[in-house]
Motif scaffolding. Structure first.
Motif, PDB file in Angstrom:
ATOM      1  N   PHE A 214       0.827  -1.204   0.000  1.00  9.23           N
ATOM      2  CA  PHE A 214       0.000   0.000   0.000  1.00  9.23           C
ATOM      3  C   PHE A 214       0.865   1.258   0.000  1.00  9.23           C
ATOM      4  CE2 PHE A 214      -2.754  -3.216   1.951  1.00  9.23           C
ATOM      5  CZ  PHE A 214      -3.897  -3.065   1.177  1.00  9.23           C
ATOM      6  N   VAL A 217       2.529   1.728  -3.499  1.00  9.11           N
ATOM      7  CA  VAL A 217       1.611   2.225  -4.529  1.00  9.11           C
ATOM      8  C   VAL A 217       1.230   3.674  -4.264  1.00  9.11           C
ATOM      9  CG1 VAL A 217      -0.731   1.983  -5.456  1.00  9.11           C
ATOM     10  CG2 VAL A 217       0.712  -0.043  -5.158  1.00  9.11           C
ATOM     11  N   TRP A 218       1.009   4.016  -2.986  1.00  5.70           N
ATOM     12  CA  TRP A 218       0.597   5.379  -2.654  1.00  5.70           C
ATOM     13  C   TRP A 218       1.659   6.399  -3.044  1.00  5.70           C
ATOM     14  CZ3 TRP A 218      -3.755   7.704  -1.730  1.00  5.70           C
ATOM     15  CH2 TRP A 218      -3.741   8.998  -1.179  1.00  5.70           C
ATOM     16  N   ASN A 219       2.904   6.017  -2.998  1.00  2.64           N
ATOM     17  CA  ASN A 219       4.001   6.921  -3.348  1.00  2.64           C
ATOM     18  C   ASN A 219       4.288   6.968  -4.846  1.00  2.64           C
ATOM     19  OD1 ASN A 219       4.584   7.760  -0.678  1.00  2.64           O
ATOM     20  ND2 ASN A 219       5.723   5.865  -0.305  1.00  2.64           N
ATOM     21  N   ARG A 220       3.481   6.283  -5.640  1.00  2.00           N
ATOM     22  CA  ARG A 220       3.656   6.270  -7.096  1.00  2.00           C
ATOM     23  C   ARG A 220       2.417   6.868  -7.769  1.00  2.00           C
ATOM     24  NH1 ARG A 220       6.777   2.108  -9.317  1.00  2.00           N
ATOM     25  NH2 ARG A 220       5.860   2.831 -11.289  1.00  2.00           N
ATOM     26  N   PRO A 221       2.473   8.142  -8.197  1.00  2.00           N
ATOM     27  CA  PRO A 221       1.301   8.768  -8.836  1.00  2.00           C
ATOM     28  C   PRO A 221       0.803   8.019 -10.067  1.00  2.00           C
ATOM     29  CG  PRO A 221       2.957  10.418  -8.287  1.00  2.00           C
ATOM     30  CD  PRO A 221       3.594   9.090  -8.059  1.00  2.00           C
ATOM     31  N   ARG A 224      -1.225   5.072  -8.875  1.00  2.00           N
ATOM     32  CA  ARG A 224      -2.505   5.531  -8.317  1.00  2.00           C
ATOM     33  C   ARG A 224      -3.496   5.862  -9.433  1.00  2.00           C
ATOM     34  NH1 ARG A 224       0.467   9.126  -4.923  1.00  2.00           N
ATOM     35  NH2 ARG A 224      -0.630  10.874  -5.899  1.00  2.00           N
ATOM     36  N   ALA A 225      -3.023   6.530 -10.471  1.00  2.00           N
ATOM     37  CA  ALA A 225      -3.905   6.885 -11.590  1.00  2.00           C
ATOM     38  C   ALA A 225      -4.441   5.637 -12.285  1.00  2.00           C
ATOM     39  CB  ALA A 225      -3.153   7.759 -12.592  1.00  2.00           C
ATOM     40  N   LEU A 227      -4.893   2.708 -10.951  1.00  2.00           N
ATOM     41  CA  LEU A 227      -5.859   2.052 -10.070  1.00  2.00           C
ATOM     42  C   LEU A 227      -7.218   2.759 -10.086  1.00  2.00           C
ATOM     43  CD1 LEU A 227      -3.589   1.152  -7.028  1.00  2.00           C
ATOM     44  CD2 LEU A 227      -4.544  -0.403  -8.732  1.00  2.00           C
ATOM     45  N   VAL A 228      -7.218   4.081 -10.169  1.00  2.00           N
ATOM     46  CA  VAL A 228      -8.490   4.814 -10.263  1.00  2.00           C
ATOM     47  C   VAL A 228      -9.216   4.431 -11.546  1.00  2.00           C
ATOM     48  CG1 VAL A 228      -9.554   7.095 -10.517  1.00  2.00           C
ATOM     49  CG2 VAL A 228      -7.739   6.750  -8.835  1.00  2.00           C
ATOM     50  N   ARG A 349      -3.876  -4.391  -7.628  1.00  2.00           N
ATOM     51  CA  ARG A 349      -4.512  -4.184  -8.932  1.00  2.00           C
ATOM     52  C   ARG A 349      -5.745  -5.071  -9.083  1.00  2.00           C
ATOM     53  NH1 ARG A 349      -4.800  -6.884 -13.657  1.00  2.00           N
ATOM     54  NH2 ARG A 349      -5.068  -5.632 -15.558  1.00  2.00           N
TER      55      ARG A 349
END
Length: 410
Positions: A214, A217-221, A224-225, A227-228, A349
């Protein structure tokens, strides 16, 4: 052509692919039989019930998210896969036996779908990241695309065979045959040359590794995009069993053969998409908004389709675009992630992509029940457009940040 199939030069990958194709055909036979069974035999064309079964089967990746990726990173993937394949095969045969003996009820299907999903939640991250051990880093993107091609060969053949199976010998046999296909994978895993596997040395053994994915992934923009986008399309767009079954029954009034054929037609599109993905040298983020936009167009074409043939054409478009989108996200998330984190990244993912279905499938099924199947496809189109917008916003910010960095360097 050689470029598309270059990963098949590796003996281990060839053996894995043979077992995988057999299993994928069986899996899609079972999915087809399961959706048809619930829609026509256990309910009176209740799309919401189909959505609930889908939700139960796809919820476990989200429920077990902290553990599934950690297990894939920590334990030997080959042995883990042998266990999950044997378990899923046993479950499929068990439910098939209940159906064939006339004892199956809707709650049995729901229960088996959930337990099957629990096993699959641990199988999927290991199976997807195992590809890297079969071919190495150099051919990873190609192998991921070929895996998608294998999946969609099954998606093309399985529903048609499943439709024939339902009509000629009964739904239960589709479950039994799928159970046998899992044991083919089990056998293929035993024939792999273990010494030729490209194993990563970055295997997590710390308890804190459960949450490390977590944080990573949170530190990788960019992740994150992605995953959205996956959440939007996975939740409201990739409800194909509902789209296809309700259009087949409510709009075009076709039987099991016609329903199975529609699913196979869509699989032809995904197979084309997989071939295109395998032929690319590498995956790029800019492919994602294109795939999402074409997906939106396919949903709208299907929603306004005047007849069975045009709807089939829309499914081809949806197949190409959906495969382009999913294969690109899988390749990007694996290739750009640290090898020791891949299991957890892929688990996140899968949880975001599939885990949104328990939210979206019942909603889309409700829309199909109350407003019609065409409106349900409209919901999918809106999800695709939203995902394309997210991708474009990320690219705009990335370009703006790159421009600032270039100015600063001057």
């Amino acid at each position: 052509m050689k470029q598309i199939f270059r990963s098949l030069r590796t003996r281990n990958y060839r053996i894995w692919t043979i077992g995988s194709v057999c299993s994928n055909v069986g899996t899609w036979m079972q999915f087809t039989a399961q959706d048809w069974l619930v829609l026509t035999a256990m309910t009176h064309h209740d799309a919401t019930a189909v959505g609930i079964v889908m939700a139960l089967q796809l919820a476990p990746p989200l429920l077990f998210l902290p553990w599934t990726g950690h297990v894939a990173d920590r334990f030997e993937k080959r042995l883990l896969l042998m266990g999950t394949q044997a378990a899923m095969g046993t479950l499929s045969v068990g439910l098939g036996a209940l159906i064939l003996t006339g004892h199956a009820r809707l709650w049995h299907v729901d229960l088996f779908a959930f337990v099957f999903g629990c096993v699959a939640a641990f199988d999927a991250p290991a199976r997807q990241t195992f590809v890297g051990e079969l071919v190495g880093e150099e051919n990873l993107s190609n192998a991921v695309a070929l895996n998608s091609m294998s999946f969609n060969v099954g998606r093309m053949i399985g529903p048609a065979v499943g439709g024939v199976c339902i009509a000629e010998i009964g739904s239960g046999w589709a479950f039994v045959l799928n159970g046998a296909s899992f044991f083919i994978v089990f056998i293929s895993l035993q024939f792999l040359r273990v010494k030729e596997l490209f194993r990563s040395q970055h295997r997590s053994r710390e308890t804190q590794g459960l949450l490390a994915g977590f944080r990573y992934v949170w530190n990788r923009p960019d992740l994150r995009a992605i995953l959205v986008m996956l959440f939007l399309i996975g939740t409201f767009g990739f409800n194909f069993p509902i789209f296809i079954s309700t259009m087949a029954v409510q709009v075009f009034h076709v039987g099991a053969h016609g329903y199975g054929m529609l699913t196979s037609i869509m699989a032809m599109g995904t197979l084309i998409g997989a071939a295109l993905a395998a032929g690319r040298e590498t995956a790029t983020f800019s492919t994602l908004p294109v795939g999402a936009a074409i997906f939106t167009g396919g949903c709208l074409l299907g929603a306004f389709a005047p007849d069975y043939a045009v709807f089939g054409l829309a499914l081809v478009v949806l197949g190409i675009s959906s495969l382009t989108f999913t294969a690109t996200t899988s390749s990007l998330m694996q290739m750009t992630s640290d090898p020791g984190m891949r299991g957890r990244v892929i688990a996140i993912r899968l949880a975001v992509f599939a885990g949104g279905t328990p939210l979206g499938a019942p909603i889309v099924g409700w829309v199909a029940n109350h407003f019609g199947a065409r409106w349900a496809l409209g919901v999918g189109g809106l999800a695709g457009a939203s995902a394309a917008a997210v991708a474009l916003m990320f690219l705009a910010k990335a370009n703006e940040s790159g421009a600032r960095d270039r100015m600063a360097s001057k």
